[in-house]
Design an enzyme around this catalytic site. Structure first.
Site, short mmCIF file in Angstrom:
data_model
loop_
_atom_site.label_atom_id
_atom_site.label_comp_id
_atom_site.label_asym_id
_atom_site.label_seq_id
_atom_site.Cartn_x
_atom_site.Cartn_y
_atom_site.Cartn_z
CG ASP A 1 -6.80 -2.34 -3.94
OD1 ASP A 1 -7.41 -1.31 -3.57
OD2 ASP A 1 -5.59 -2.52 -3.74
CB SER B 1 -0.97 -0.04 1.19
OG SER B 1 -1.97 0.94 1.05
#
Length: 322
Positions: free
Chosen positions: A265, A166
């Site tokens: 995502d 991330s």
């Protein structure tokens, strides 16, 4: 939590973080800190905390050795959390890196960079680069740094990797860009980098991103919160590698690249575009991409025990151990 009930909120980035007008910061998505392990009973990994500098710390992980002189691949890891939550010392990160270190048989340095808003970007980038320089300095015989014996005795700097999830994937990308033009101590080369669900964003929609107002999205608001002085907003090259003024991806400072994405995502469209852009850039390296079906952002980090999570961690471990 209760003490903040009557305070006036300045910035609400739920479910991640809240900033109150009195300066109080409430990290909503944050797992508790846990101590290092003399040895993890399930993974068989030793860990300890070290000070890299007066402001940068790290947790080191050393798997059980086959012999006392064994050399291991070295991985410098940057955790996720939107640049403003989580920690190298948190329960979730400790559990995840223990598993990865055991699976990869790698010596891992999990970097504790400073967080926004107390330390707005680019502090996290500078801390992360400083940590990388410190690790690389272990190859130099005469250096002023205080060397760590795990790295000097067991680090194989011919197999030197960086990676992150991330926001950590974003940091890893920016470190690779910098490493392409700025040599590391001892002329150490980064063999490979992995970017897992990397945090990239920008004002121009890619793929399905046009379904929402990009500039009103939580991702945009987080970026402007953690980097309030940023030039170019969400089109700054640090968060948008495809911006007009972004450095060419042909200069990435590694030989191998692995990008891991998840089907559900929101960041996946940009991750796929990133891989395509690297391939078209003329970068002289080997790039690999995986998109895990039916999963969402950093699923393997939040629950590393599912079958798909185990498979992804095995892929990351295999990448680092080559």
């Amino acid at each position: 939590m209760a003490s903040n009930t009557n305070k006036e909120v300045l910035t609400d980035l739920s479910p991640l973080i809240k900033l109150y007008k009195d300066g109080t910061v409430e990290r909503l998505l944050n797992s508790p800190h846990v101590p290092p392990s003399p040895v993890d009973p399930t993974a068989g990994v030793f860990s300890k905390d070290i000070n890299i500098s007066p402001v940068v710390q790290a947790r080191l992980y050393l798997p059980k050795l086959a012999d006392p002189h064994q050399k291991l691949p070295v991985l410098v890891y940057y955790h996720g959390g939107g640049f403003c939550v989580e920690s190298a010392f948190s329960f979730l990160n400790h559990r995840y890196i223990n598993i990865l270190a055991a699976e990869a048989k790698a010596l891992i340095i999990s970097v504790e960079y400073r967080l926004a808003p107390e330390h707005p970007l680019p502090v996290a980038y500078e801390d992360s680069w400083s940590a990388l320089q410190w690790v690389a300095s272990h190859v130099i015989a005469n250096t002023s740094i205080e060397k760590d014996p795990w790295l000097t005795e067991h680090g194989d700097f011919g197999k030197f990797y960086i990676g992150g999830d991330s926001a950590g994937g974003n940091i890893a990308h920016n470190i690779l860009v910098r490493a392409g033009t700025e040599p590391l101590p001892g002329d150490v080369k980064i063999l490979g980098g992995f970017l897992s669900h990397p945090h990239f964003w920008g004002s121009k929609p890619i793929g399905l991103e046009g379904k929402e107002d990009i500039e009103e999205s939580l991702l945009c608001r987080i970026w402007l919160f953690v980097y309030p002085s940023v030039h170019g907003g969400i089109d700054n090259p640090m968060v948008n590698p495809f911006a007009d003024n972004a450095p060419s991806l042909s200069g990435l400072g590694c030989s191998r690249l692995l990008v891991c994405l998840a089907e559900k995502d929101l960041l996946t469209e940009r991750g796929i575009h990133y891989v395509d852009s690297v391939k078209k850039s003329g970068w002289n390296g080997e790039v690999q991409m995986v998109v895990v079906e039916g999963e969402d952002h950093c699923f393997h980090f939040f629950d590393p025990h599912t079958e798909k999570a185990k498979n992804l961690i095995k892929l990351l471990a295999s990448f680092v151990s080559q």
